[in-house]
Design a protein around this motif. Structure first.
Motif, PDB file in Angstrom:
ATOM      1  N   ASN A  14     -24.351 -27.047 -19.007  1.00 18.22           N
ATOM      2  CA  ASN A  14     -23.162 -28.124 -18.823  1.00 18.22           C
ATOM      3  C   ASN A  14     -24.020 -28.580 -17.650  1.00 18.22           C
ATOM      4  O   ASN A  14     -24.687 -28.267 -17.790  1.00 18.22           O
ATOM      5  CB  ASN A  14     -21.901 -27.101 -18.392  1.00 18.22           C
ATOM      6  CG  ASN A  14     -22.418 -26.242 -17.482  1.00 18.22           C
ATOM      7  OD1 ASN A  14     -23.767 -26.088 -16.399  1.00 18.22           O
ATOM      8  ND2 ASN A  14     -21.788 -24.862 -17.195  1.00 18.22           N
ATOM      9  N   THR A  15     -22.905 -29.756 -17.057  1.00 16.88           N
ATOM     10  CA  THR A  15     -23.462 -30.060 -16.127  1.00 16.88           C
ATOM     11  C   THR A  15     -22.684 -29.549 -15.039  1.00 16.88           C
ATOM     12  O   THR A  15     -21.056 -30.175 -15.433  1.00 16.88           O
ATOM     13  CB  THR A  15     -23.663 -31.589 -16.565  1.00 16.88           C
ATOM     14  OG1 THR A  15     -22.757 -32.702 -16.886  1.00 16.88           O
ATOM     15  CG2 THR A  15     -25.341 -32.165 -16.914  1.00 16.88           C
ATOM     16  N   LEU A  16     -23.240 -30.214 -13.788  1.00 17.49           N
ATOM     17  CA  LEU A  16     -22.247 -30.125 -12.174  1.00 17.49           C
ATOM     18  C   LEU A  16     -22.064 -31.024 -11.103  1.00 17.49           C
ATOM     19  O   LEU A  16     -23.212 -31.684 -11.493  1.00 17.49           O
ATOM     20  CB  LEU A  16     -23.003 -28.435 -11.669  1.00 17.49           C
ATOM     21  CG  LEU A  16     -22.642 -27.552 -12.367  1.00 17.49           C
ATOM     22  CD1 LEU A  16     -23.213 -26.370 -11.420  1.00 17.49           C
ATOM     23  CD2 LEU A  16     -21.313 -26.614 -12.495  1.00 17.49           C
ATOM     24  N   PRO A  17     -21.334 -31.192 -10.799  1.00 15.92           N
ATOM     25  CA  PRO A  17     -21.250 -32.695 -10.238  1.00 15.92           C
ATOM     26  C   PRO A  17     -22.307 -32.138  -8.767  1.00 15.92           C
ATOM     27  O   PRO A  17     -23.117 -30.850  -8.229  1.00 15.92           O
ATOM     28  CB  PRO A  17     -19.489 -32.371  -9.256  1.00 15.92           C
ATOM     29  CG  PRO A  17     -19.437 -31.611  -9.697  1.00 15.92           C
ATOM     30  CD  PRO A  17     -20.209 -31.227 -11.288  1.00 15.92           C
ATOM     31  N   GLU A  18     -22.610 -33.104  -8.055  1.00 13.16           N
ATOM     32  CA  GLU A  18     -23.653 -32.899  -6.721  1.00 13.16           C
ATOM     33  C   GLU A  18     -23.272 -32.118  -5.193  1.00 13.16           C
ATOM     34  O   GLU A  18     -24.297 -31.562  -5.076  1.00 13.16           O
ATOM     35  CB  GLU A  18     -24.615 -34.499  -6.783  1.00 13.16           C
ATOM     36  CG  GLU A  18     -25.634 -34.432  -7.822  1.00 13.16           C
ATOM     37  CD  GLU A  18     -27.116 -33.856  -8.094  1.00 13.16           C
ATOM     38  OE1 GLU A  18     -27.120 -32.628  -7.166  1.00 13.16           O
ATOM     39  OE2 GLU A  18     -26.920 -33.060  -9.285  1.00 13.16           O
ATOM     40  N   ASP A  19     -22.102 -32.053  -5.023  1.00 13.57           N
ATOM     41  CA  ASP A  19     -21.596 -31.910  -4.103  1.00 13.57           C
ATOM     42  C   ASP A  19     -21.114 -30.376  -4.250  1.00 13.57           C
ATOM     43  O   ASP A  19     -21.034 -29.519  -5.519  1.00 13.57           O
ATOM     44  CB  ASP A  19     -20.719 -33.114  -3.518  1.00 13.57           C
ATOM     45  CG  ASP A  19     -19.230 -32.404  -4.874  1.00 13.57           C
ATOM     46  OD1 ASP A  19     -19.157 -32.568  -5.982  1.00 13.57           O
ATOM     47  OD2 ASP A  19     -17.851 -33.073  -4.235  1.00 13.57           O
ATOM     48  N   ALA A  20     -21.114 -30.098  -3.346  1.00 13.01           N
ATOM     49  CA  ALA A  20     -20.525 -28.275  -3.530  1.00 13.01           C
ATOM     50  C   ALA A  20     -21.586 -27.292  -4.093  1.00 13.01           C
ATOM     51  O   ALA A  20     -21.627 -26.323  -5.110  1.00 13.01           O
ATOM     52  CB  ALA A  20     -19.358 -28.126  -3.797  1.00 13.01           C
ATOM     53  N   LEU A  21     -22.485 -27.306  -4.192  1.00 13.47           N
ATOM     54  CA  LEU A  21     -23.649 -26.310  -4.829  1.00 13.47           C
ATOM     55  C   LEU A  21     -24.198 -25.327  -4.717  1.00 13.47           C
ATOM     56  O   LEU A  21     -25.029 -25.352  -3.264  1.00 13.47           O
ATOM     57  CB  LEU A  21     -24.501 -27.106  -6.218  1.00 13.47           C
ATOM     58  CG  LEU A  21     -24.016 -28.231  -6.712  1.00 13.47           C
ATOM     59  CD1 LEU A  21     -24.668 -28.900  -8.369  1.00 13.47           C
ATOM     60  CD2 LEU A  21     -22.899 -27.680  -8.319  1.00 13.47           C
ATOM     61  N   HIS A  22     -24.215 -24.812  -4.729  1.00 15.01           N
ATOM     62  CA  HIS A  22     -24.710 -23.005  -3.975  1.00 15.01           C
ATOM     63  C   HIS A  22     -25.917 -22.280  -5.080  1.00 15.01           C
ATOM     64  O   HIS A  22     -25.810 -22.737  -6.537  1.00 15.01           O
ATOM     65  CB  HIS A  22     -23.948 -21.705  -3.634  1.00 15.01           C
ATOM     66  CG  HIS A  22     -23.121 -23.023  -2.563  1.00 15.01           C
ATOM     67  ND1 HIS A  22     -23.168 -22.862  -1.533  1.00 15.01           N
ATOM     68  CD2 HIS A  22     -21.946 -23.245  -2.991  1.00 15.01           C
ATOM     69  CE1 HIS A  22     -22.539 -23.603  -0.688  1.00 15.01           C
ATOM     70  NE2 HIS A  22     -21.177 -24.107  -1.780  1.00 15.01           N
ATOM     71  N   ILE A  23     -27.398 -22.045  -4.523  1.00 15.95           N
ATOM     72  CA  ILE A  23     -27.946 -21.577  -5.531  1.00 15.95           C
ATOM     73  C   ILE A  23     -27.883 -19.642  -5.191  1.00 15.95           C
ATOM     74  O   ILE A  23     -28.308 -19.550  -4.649  1.00 15.95           O
ATOM     75  CB  ILE A  23     -29.515 -21.929  -5.484  1.00 15.95           C
ATOM     76  CG1 ILE A  23     -29.300 -23.604  -5.400  1.00 15.95           C
ATOM     77  CG2 ILE A  23     -30.838 -21.589  -6.412  1.00 15.95           C
ATOM     78  CD1 ILE A  23     -29.807 -23.874  -6.927  1.00 15.95           C
ATOM     79  N   ALA A  24     -27.509 -19.023  -6.549  1.00 17.31           N
ATOM     80  CA  ALA A  24     -27.878 -17.749  -6.483  1.00 17.31           C
ATOM     81  C   ALA A  24     -29.012 -17.162  -7.256  1.00 17.31           C
ATOM     82  O   ALA A  24     -29.038 -17.509  -8.037  1.00 17.31           O
ATOM     83  CB  ALA A  24     -26.297 -17.535  -6.746  1.00 17.31           C
ATOM     84  N   ALA A  25     -29.688 -16.284  -6.703  1.00 22.13           N
ATOM     85  CA  ALA A  25     -30.374 -15.461  -7.246  1.00 22.13           C
ATOM     86  C   ALA A  25     -30.089 -14.333  -7.670  1.00 22.13           C
ATOM     87  O   ALA A  25     -29.116 -13.708  -6.909  1.00 22.13           O
ATOM     88  CB  ALA A  25     -30.705 -14.805  -6.770  1.00 22.13           C
ATOM     89  N   LEU A  26     -29.605 -13.743  -9.306  1.00 20.75           N
ATOM     90  CA  LEU A  26     -29.068 -12.427  -9.759  1.00 20.75           C
ATOM     91  C   LEU A  26     -30.132 -12.114 -10.315  1.00 20.75           C
ATOM     92  O   LEU A  26     -31.410 -12.714 -11.332  1.00 20.75           O
ATOM     93  CB  LEU A  26     -28.517 -13.315 -11.028  1.00 20.75           C
ATOM     94  CG  LEU A  26     -27.299 -14.339 -10.438  1.00 20.75           C
ATOM     95  CD1 LEU A  26     -26.500 -14.291 -12.069  1.00 20.75           C
ATOM     96  CD2 LEU A  26     -26.415 -13.771  -9.741  1.00 20.75           C
ATOM     97  N   GLY A  27     -30.317 -10.727 -10.115  1.00 18.48           N
ATOM     98  CA  GLY A  27     -31.296  -9.205 -11.389  1.00 18.48           C
ATOM     99  C   GLY A  27     -30.071  -9.642 -11.876  1.00 18.48           C
ATOM    100  O   GLY A  27     -29.224  -8.916 -12.248  1.00 18.48           O
TER     101      GLY A  27
END
Length: 175
Positions: free
Chosen positions: A2-15
């Motif tokens: 999928n693609t997400l708009p550039e605004d309001a994005l956060h990077i989460a690291a998952l284990g």
């Protein structure tokens, strides 16, 4: 993907991890489910690791990986998505650090620090665990966690018995 708009994005690291059934397949399915959501996009996945059990050591070895996910979700909503994926895969929580089909932990969420009744980020024990720090160093060696970059945490954590099970970072697309 999928693609997400550039605004309001956060990077989460998952284990992610597991040691019952076919853990690589379960982790791959979980990553594909996250990536298929409009609110998430998997941007990077570590190599796949075989790791000795931690905490409760009288059980089978685990498979572990880490992933970076771009998301529009807030941390607790992302946690609920991860828990719903675990439930759909029949994850049962019988004992702490016990055997499991799948486990998905939110390790970090941008630079945010928070502690609620449901979630603590950064994950409170992540820097003590080689099975977290080693794969996290694959995808985010410069990520600052608790005042140090991941690559520095890696120098001081026990990685005995941890082996690369799959060198390719696209393993999750093929399993």
């Amino acid at each position: 993907m999928n693609t997400l708009p550039e605004d309001a994005l956060h990077i989460a690291a998952l284990g992610l991890g597991g040691n019952i059934g076919d853990p690589p397949a379960a982790m791959a399915e979980a990553l594909r489910q996250l990536d298929a959501r409009d609110s998430c996009r998997v941007v990077s996945v570590s190599r796949l690791y075989s790791t000795p059990p931690w905490g409760k050591t009288d059980q089978a070895d685990f498979f572990n990986c880490c992933a970076l996910v771009e998301t529009r979700l807030d941390p607790e909503d992302l946690l609920e998505i991860c828990l719903s994926i675990e439930r759909a895969m029949k994850r049962v929580r019988l004992e702490r650090w016990g055997p499991r089909i799948i486990d998905i932990d939110i390790l970090t969420y941008g630079s945010r620090e928070m502690k609620t009744s449901k979630l603590e980020v950064p994950h409170p024990r992540m820097t003590e665990r080689g099975f977290v720090i080693m794969p996290l160093a694959d995808v985010a060696p410069d990520l600052i966690v608790k005042g140090k970059v991941v690559r520095d945490w890696l120098e001081n954590v026990d990685t005995a018995g941890i082996k690369v099970a799959e060198e390719s970072r696209d393993w999750w697309r093929r399993v």
